[in-house]
Design a protein around this motif. Sequence first.
Motif, short mmCIF file in Angstrom:
data_model
loop_
_atom_site.label_atom_id
_atom_site.label_comp_id
_atom_site.label_asym_id
_atom_site.label_seq_id
_atom_site.Cartn_x
_atom_site.Cartn_y
_atom_site.Cartn_z
N MET A 1 87.05 -38.43 -51.80
CA MET A 1 85.80 -38.69 -51.11
C MET A 1 85.35 -37.46 -50.33
N LYS A 2 86.31 -36.78 -49.68
CA LYS A 2 85.97 -35.60 -48.90
C LYS A 2 85.38 -34.50 -49.79
N VAL A 3 85.93 -34.35 -50.99
CA VAL A 3 85.42 -33.36 -51.94
C VAL A 3 83.97 -33.69 -52.31
N ILE A 5 81.78 -35.43 -50.51
CA ILE A 5 80.93 -35.19 -49.33
C ILE A 5 80.66 -33.70 -49.18
N ASN A 6 81.69 -32.88 -49.32
CA ASN A 6 81.52 -31.43 -49.21
C ASN A 6 80.57 -30.91 -50.28
N LYS A 7 80.76 -31.37 -51.51
CA LYS A 7 79.90 -30.91 -52.61
C LYS A 7 78.46 -31.35 -52.37
N ASP A 11 78.82 -27.49 -49.62
CA ASP A 11 79.05 -26.37 -50.54
C ASP A 11 77.71 -25.82 -51.02
#
Length: 141
Positions: A1-3, A5-7, A11
């Motif tokens: 989930m964190k990936v 949100i970051n994407k 990012d």
Amino acid sequence: MKVFINKLFFDNSNNSIIQFIRYFFVGGIAAAFNIGTLYLISEFLNFNLVIANIIAFIIGLLVNYFLSKKFVFTDDNSMNKLFEIMMYIIIGVLGLIFDTLVLWILTRKFKIYYMISKIISTLLTFIWNFGARKILYEVFK
């Protein structure tokens, strides 16, 4: 989930869908400043609707510019910064004219409450601003 949100939010991305989602959130914050300022200066300071809208729009535009640079159009580009700011001002002035015209027509001609008119004009201007800025960054990067 964190990936995810970051994407989606942090990012660097040239993906138009991700940029539009980010611009939607940034635009929401800028719209809150814009609409809130319009309400405050028209209701409490009794400014003329058009003058109040111009002031409010400029405040929202500045919020939008700085948040967009930080979160939406983040890729480094070779665009001259002075040229970028000049183009952003031109896009902003055209957006201001459009926003004010729609607000005025809906409020004065169609007798719609000015805050409802402002929400409609803000949504339409949001689409213009994103499209114009996206094209600007694609053409001049």
